[in-house]
Design an enzyme around this catalytic site. Sequence first.
Site, PDB file in Angstrom:
ATOM      1  N   GLN A 209      -6.381  -9.822  -8.831  1.00  0.00           N
ATOM      2  CA  GLN A 209      -7.515 -10.013  -9.752  1.00  0.00           C
ATOM      3  C   GLN A 209      -7.920 -11.479  -9.852  1.00  0.00           C
ATOM      4  OE1 GLN A 209      -9.236  -7.568 -11.120  1.00  0.00           O
ATOM      5  NE2 GLN A 209      -7.881  -5.862 -10.587  1.00  0.00           N
ATOM      6  N   CYS A 372      -3.460   1.833 -14.388  1.00  0.00           N
ATOM      7  CA  CYS A 372      -2.211   1.645 -13.623  1.00  0.00           C
ATOM      8  C   CYS A 372      -1.323   0.586 -14.257  1.00  0.00           C
ATOM      9  CB  CYS A 372      -2.489   1.291 -12.165  1.00  0.00           C
ATOM     10  SG  CYS A 372      -3.373   2.551 -11.288  1.00  0.00           S
TER      11      CYS A 372
HETATM   12  N1  PLP Z   1      -2.322  -5.476  -8.702  1.00  0.00           N
HETATM   13  C1  PLP Z   1      -3.376  -5.525  -9.518  1.00  0.00           C
HETATM   14  C2  PLP Z   1      -3.394  -6.530 -10.632  1.00  0.00           C
HETATM   15  C3  PLP Z   1      -4.435  -4.640  -9.350  1.00  0.00           C
HETATM   16  O1  PLP Z   1      -5.484  -4.687 -10.172  1.00  0.00           O
HETATM   17  C4  PLP Z   1      -4.361  -3.691  -8.295  1.00  0.00           C
HETATM   18  C5  PLP Z   1      -5.441  -2.700  -8.111  1.00  0.00           C
HETATM   19  O2  PLP Z   1      -6.099  -2.298  -9.047  1.00  0.00           O
HETATM   20  C6  PLP Z   1      -3.252  -3.702  -7.457  1.00  0.00           C
HETATM   21  C7  PLP Z   1      -2.248  -4.605  -7.685  1.00  0.00           C
HETATM   22  C8  PLP Z   1      -3.109  -2.748  -6.308  1.00  0.00           C
HETATM   23  O3  PLP Z   1      -4.063  -3.014  -5.339  1.00  0.00           O
HETATM   24  P1  PLP Z   1      -4.304  -1.987  -4.144  1.00  0.00           P
HETATM   25  O4  PLP Z   1      -4.451  -0.638  -4.766  1.00  0.00           O
HETATM   26  O5  PLP Z   1      -5.566  -2.492  -3.531  1.00  0.00           O
HETATM   27  O6  PLP Z   1      -3.149  -2.094  -3.248  1.00  0.00           O
END
Ligand code: PLP
Length: 414
Positions: A209, A372
Site C-alpha cells: 500500500q 483481509c
Molecule cells: N498486503 C497488503 C497490505 C495488501 O493490501 C494486500 C492486498 O490487498 C496484500 C498484502 C496482498 O497482495 P496480493 O493479494 O496482491 O498478493
Amino acid sequence: MPFNAIEVAKDFPILSRTIRDGKRLVYLDSGATSQKPEVVIEAESNFYRLHNAAVHRGAHQLAEEATDAYEGARAIAANFINADVDEVIFTKGATESLNLVAYAMGNAVAGNRFHLTTGDNIVVTEMEHHANLIPWQQLAARTGATLTWLSVTPEGRLDLSNLNQVISEKTKVVALTHQSNVLGTINPLDEINKRAHDVGAVVVLDACQSAPHMPIDVKTLGVDFLTFSGHKAVGPTGVGIFWGRAELLAELPPFLTGGSMIENVTMTTATWAQAPKKFEAGVPNMAQAVGLGAALSYLTKIGMKNIHDHENKLTSILLNKLAEIKNLKVVGPTTTQMRGAAVSFTLGEIHPHDLGQYLDNQGIAVRTGHHCAWPLTRKLGVPATTRASLYLYNTEADIDDLIKGIVGAEKYFG
Ligand code: PLP
C-alpha cells in the site's frame, strides 16, 4: 507538465466506461487493485504479439528479445525502488513474496542465519493483512518459534511503548506493513528498524500500500526485505516484486526449486544460481513482468512525489468532508499526518455491505468487509468497515460523488 488527475484518468480506458445504467464510474477501490493505463495493456499484449518466447533459454531471436524485455523490466523495477538490479526478484505478487521469504527461512538449516527453532521469535503487528500474518503463523508452527506482535492503539497507530519487550534478543524476524490497507496508517520504520537490527533481526516490509503511492528508496528505508504487488501499481495481475539485500539473498535458501534456479545438477544433488535466479524457478511470468515494467515507467514519468502529493491533498479533502457527517466514524488517523489514501469508516448502524451496495448503485466502487485484516477489525470492535482508497486518477469530483452517496444512503436507510 504539472500533475493533472483529469488528464491522467484519460490514460485509463476503463475509467471512461459507465456502469449501472449509464452512471459515471467512480472507482475508489485502488487499495484492492488499481486500474491499468493503455501503455500497460499494450506492453503486455505486445509481448505476446511480437516477442513471446521462454526467457534465458532459447538460442533464437525471439528468446533474445523476450529476455531483453524481461530483464529490462527488472532494471526498471530496480530503479523504481533504487535497488541493485540483482536484488529484484519477480514473483506472482506480494502474497507469494511473503510466503517465499517465510518458506525460505523455514528451509534454512542450523548454522544459517535464517534458521529458526524453539526459543526464537517472530514479530508482526496487529494491523497486518492476512498475507503478512499467516505465512509467519505457519513458519512459527513449523519451527517452534513464538509469534508476538505490536498492538494497535484506538487511534489506529502502532503502540511502540513496549517495543523493546516485543522485539527481544530472541527475535529473528520483524514483519510489518509500511501502510495499513485498512487504517491508512503509515508506520514509523526508523524506530522499529533500529530495535530489530540492534537485536540482530531482519525486517520484512509489506509495501503493497506504499510503493504504488510514494517514492521508495530501499537504500535509505532501512529494511532488509520488501515486497509489493504489480496489480496495485497500475501493473498487471500475476506479478509482484520481492526485494532483498544482496548479502541476505545470498544466504537465504530457495523456496521453489526446479528449472532456471540452478547452477549444477546431478541425479542426487543440485547447487543454486545466484539471486535473482535462485528465487525464480520455472519459466517466469514474462508478459506480466514486462507489463509491470511499463507500469513502473509510467508512474516514474508522472513522478511518485506528484502522485503522493495529489493523494495527500485528496485525502485531506476527503477526511474533512467525512468529518462533517455526524454518524460517520473514520477508523484510523483523521489527519494526513503519517497516513495514506486508504480511508475506512463506519456509518451509524448501517452495515458496510448495505452501504457498499447502495454506493454501487450510484456508480461508486468501494470495498467493504474486514479487508483481509480480521484480527485488526476485531481489535477495533467493528464487524466490518467501508473503505474508499484513492489513487492518481481520482479527482475532487470523485470525492464529491462519494459524499453525496453517503448522505443519500443515510436518508435511504435512516
Ligand atoms: N498486503 C497488503 C497490505 C495488501 O493490501 C494486500 C492486498 O490487498 C496484500 C498484502 C496482498 O497482495 P496480493 O493479494 O496482491 O498478493
